[in-house]
Design an enzyme around this catalytic site. Structure first.
Site, PDB file in Angstrom:
ATOM      1  N   ASP A 118       0.905  -1.011   0.443  1.00 33.32           N
ATOM      2  CA  ASP A 118       0.192   0.063   0.018  1.00 33.32           C
ATOM      3  C   ASP A 118       0.989   0.971  -0.043  1.00 33.32           C
ATOM      4  OD1 ASP A 118      -1.774   1.926   0.152  1.00 33.32           O
ATOM      5  OD2 ASP A 118      -3.131   0.674   1.971  1.00 33.32           O
ATOM      6  N   HIS A 153       0.949   7.808   4.027  1.00 30.85           N
ATOM      7  CA  HIS A 153       1.194   7.372   4.877  1.00 30.85           C
ATOM      8  C   HIS A 153       2.886   7.500   5.301  1.00 30.85           C
ATOM      9  CE1 HIS A 153      -2.108   5.102   4.996  1.00 30.85           C
ATOM     10  NE2 HIS A 153      -2.641   5.094   4.234  1.00 30.85           N
ATOM     11  N   ILE A 183       0.023   9.224   8.609  1.00 32.53           N
ATOM     12  CA  ILE A 183      -0.993   8.670   9.759  1.00 32.53           C
ATOM     13  C   ILE A 183      -0.903   7.004   9.108  1.00 32.53           C
ATOM     14  CG2 ILE A 183      -2.397  10.151  10.414  1.00 32.53           C
ATOM     15  CD1 ILE A 183      -4.285   9.103   8.041  1.00 32.53           C
ATOM     16  N   GLY A 241      -4.017   1.686   7.747  1.00 38.19           N
ATOM     17  CA  GLY A 241      -5.709   1.917   8.776  1.00 38.19           C
ATOM     18  C   GLY A 241      -5.423   0.172   9.252  1.00 38.19           C
TER      19      GLY A 241
END
Ligand SMILES: C/C=C/C(=O)SCCNC(=O)CCNC(=O)[C@H](O)C(C)(C)COP(=O)(O)OP(=O)(O)OC[C@H]1O[C@@H](n2cnc3c(N)ncnc32)[C@H](O)[C@@H]1OP(=O)(O)O
Length: 285
Positions: A189, A194, A209, A212
């Site tokens: 990903d 990120h 961040i 998830g």
């Protein structure tokens, strides 16, 4: 450009063929911080080739079609997309190496309204290419914060699991590393949210961040450690709702309840007093 409901509803996903290697399996587990105690042989089994096991949550990276919402034909304001929910059902213990196929489809799209967002529900079957057996079904919702009010219906998704109204039976704290997202992204990903501080700031975050799905994998780690003595074959279902982002380097606290032969859980960041994963449910074989 607004979200293109017709294009999205009829999105023609390519079938993804993947050759999963033991190296991929180990890298995924390292991205979740497995191997923190290298003297614990049960934990080491997820990151060491001698007797290697796959973390059950790895299904979410298999046969992955990539961050396809970035395609301009979707009309989605992709920088504002957040991972909303994740569901997983495992039918066969995951292999550590195999030839696999991923078949994705759009299930439905809900309009939460102008200024709120649109939620895209999609799912994927993971199939063993050699035996033809279905190994797992992975489903998710993508919360598109910049695309509400496109004139669609507010169709409800699966009801989130309810947490018991009592103190948790178990607490499990997991430390993440400042570089956690930079390791996790190597499992496929590559959303710059990120990794790139400028992209993160442009959509309202102080810094990149955590994925998830990395936080989701931490939930698998917490459940395996706390309830299953690291027995991967027993974890056959894992559902969550993402309620706030995690920043790499934070300590994530899992509160776990044992309920009706299953587990319910949520995760928070004690240092910020914020719940990051909610309505968690884990199912066991
Ligand atoms: C590409 C990105 C990848 C990533 O990995 S990002 C990192 C992981 N994801 C996150 O950090 C997301 C964390 N969650 C949030 O930030 C928030 O949580 C949301 C922005 C997703 C929603 O917040 P809000 O708009 O304040 O939600 P509400 O006002 O409580 O509810 C509005 C409607 O949305 C539904 N909803 C709430 N949370 C979610 C969710 N997490 N996933 C899907 N739907 C959600 C509710 O039920 C309700 O619906 P109804 O209006 O029909 O009653």
């Amino acid at each position: 450009m607004p979200l293109d409901f017709d294009a999205l509803s009829n999105w023609d996903f390519e079938e993804i063929e993947q050759t999963l290697t033991e190296r991929d399996t180990i890298l995924y587990a390292l991205g979740l911080g497995f191997g923190e105690d290298p003297t614990d042989k049960k934990e080491l089994a997820y990151v060491y080739e001698d007797g290697l096991k796959a973390v059950p949550s790895m299904a979410v990276i298999l046969g992955y079609p990539g961050f396809w919402l970035r395609d301009p034909k979707t009309g989605v304001n992709w920088q504002k997309v957040l991972h909303g929910e994740q569901w997983l059902d495992i039918y066969k213990p995951l292999p550590t190496h195999a030839r696999l196929v991923g078949r994705s489809k759009i299930d439905f799209i809900a309009d939460k309204g102008e200024g709120k967002g649109a939620v895209i529900y999609q799912s994927r079957d993971i199939i063993d290419a050699d035996s033809g057996e279905k190994l797992a079904r992975v489903a998710m919702s993508a919360f598109c914060r910049g695309d509400g009010g496109f004139g669609g219906e507010n169709q409800a998704g699966p009801a989130p699991a309810v947490l018991p109204d009592r103190a948790p039976d178990h607490i499990c704290d997991i430390d993440t590393l400042p570089r956690q997202a930079l390791i996790y992204r190597l499992s496929g990903d590559f959303n710059p949210l990120h990794a790139d501080p400028d992209v993160a700031r442009s959509v309202g975050f102080d810094r990149p961040i955590l994925h998830g799905l990395a936080t989701y994998g931490l939930a698998a780690r917490a459940i395996l450690k706390t309830l299953l003595d690291y027995d991967s074959a027993r974890l056959v279902g894992l559902d969550v709702r993402f309620s706030a982002p995690v920043y790499p380097g934070e300590t994530v606290r899992f509160e776990i309840w044992e309920e009706d032969g299953e587990a319910r859980f949520r995760a928070s960041i004690p240092a910020r007093d914020v719940v990051v994963l909610n309505n968690g449910a884990a199912r066991f074989a």
